[in-house]
Design an enzyme around this catalytic site. Sequence first.
Site, mmCIF file in Angstrom:
data_model
loop_
_atom_site.group_PDB
_atom_site.id
_atom_site.type_symbol
_atom_site.label_atom_id
_atom_site.label_comp_id
_atom_site.label_asym_id
_atom_site.label_seq_id
_atom_site.Cartn_x
_atom_site.Cartn_y
_atom_site.Cartn_z
ATOM 1 N N THR A 191 0.802 -1.296 -0.147
ATOM 2 C CA THR A 191 0.121 0.149 0.117
ATOM 3 C C THR A 191 0.802 1.058 -0.073
ATOM 4 O O THR A 191 1.769 1.395 0.817
ATOM 5 C CB THR A 191 -1.037 0.071 0.977
ATOM 6 O OG1 THR A 191 -2.008 -1.040 1.109
ATOM 7 C CG2 THR A 191 -1.551 1.372 1.386
ATOM 8 N N PHE A 193 1.188 5.003 0.957
ATOM 9 C CA PHE A 193 0.378 6.122 1.562
ATOM 10 C C PHE A 193 1.321 7.333 1.187
ATOM 11 O O PHE A 193 2.140 7.545 0.769
ATOM 12 C CB PHE A 193 0.894 5.690 3.220
ATOM 13 C CG PHE A 193 0.049 4.632 3.702
ATOM 14 C CD1 PHE A 193 -0.878 4.930 4.793
ATOM 15 C CD2 PHE A 193 0.689 3.495 3.590
ATOM 16 C CE1 PHE A 193 -1.646 3.939 5.268
ATOM 17 C CE2 PHE A 193 -0.148 2.381 4.384
ATOM 18 C CZ PHE A 193 -1.309 2.959 5.005
#
Length: 297
Positions: A191, A193
């Site tokens: 992921t 960010f």
Amino acid sequence: MHSYPAPALARVEEMVRAAAADPGRAVSFQGAPGCNGHRAALEYDPACLPLPCFSFEDALDAVKDGRAARAIIPIENSQHGRVADIHFLLPESGLSIIDEHFTAIHHDLMALADGPFTAAYSHPQALGQSRHFLRARGIVPMAYADTAGAAAYVAEMGDPAACAIAPRIAADLYGLKIVAENVEDAADNMTRFVVLSRQPRDPASLTGRAAMTTFVFEVKNIPAALYKAMGGFATNGVNMTKLESYQKGASFAATTFFADIVGAPGDPAVDRAIEELAFHSKELRMLGTYPLERPRG
């Protein structure tokens, strides 16, 4: 705050008090203590004071209101695509991206007992990233606001047929048993960010470093406007690593684009490309220039 399950609420209140005492060190994130946003905040800045917030809007508002110096927000996952609503929220927030951070995602199945399980609670992203595991076992996915909040909810329910998909730290925080490790469908699950603050990073501070610049734009409603707007990046040799479209408003007549490029304003090639983009756009908003980070497993 009181939308958190009871097992999480005491920890939330403790972290809120710590952040209030030293907001300059606070990093807001969406979710209950133990979620991937919490993990990402501590990876990004081990000395920070993580500030849990129930929604993405709350995490952004914490920075706007001065309760936190920075927010760390997921924008896309390698397996499940972009995080819903983020492309709307970032431009509307008025905050600037100052850093990016990549977190390897590993999900564990946790519960009060060993099963069998009828339902698994987690954030929709985590459920989507573990869908093959769940389907193979006939476990129904149940969406929850965040991964760690789902773990706290399972602990609060006390139902041995319910389980949660969350980071390992959540099991420790809420007294659950790890039933299965690494239930994500892909081992390279990652992921991305972004870190936001009230003040943008000065592009000049990145001289000599690889940089990324993020912006949103809406082209003029004329034929080939997007083609012409993109031409400046090609002719100036500026690498565009992301271009995503989304609808703004209910008319479906205006499309907004979210883009990442390698480079920073102040570089003549980037400046020329941005100038040409602006000429062919109705609206152009810079969201930030920040150091380019490479994913780490």
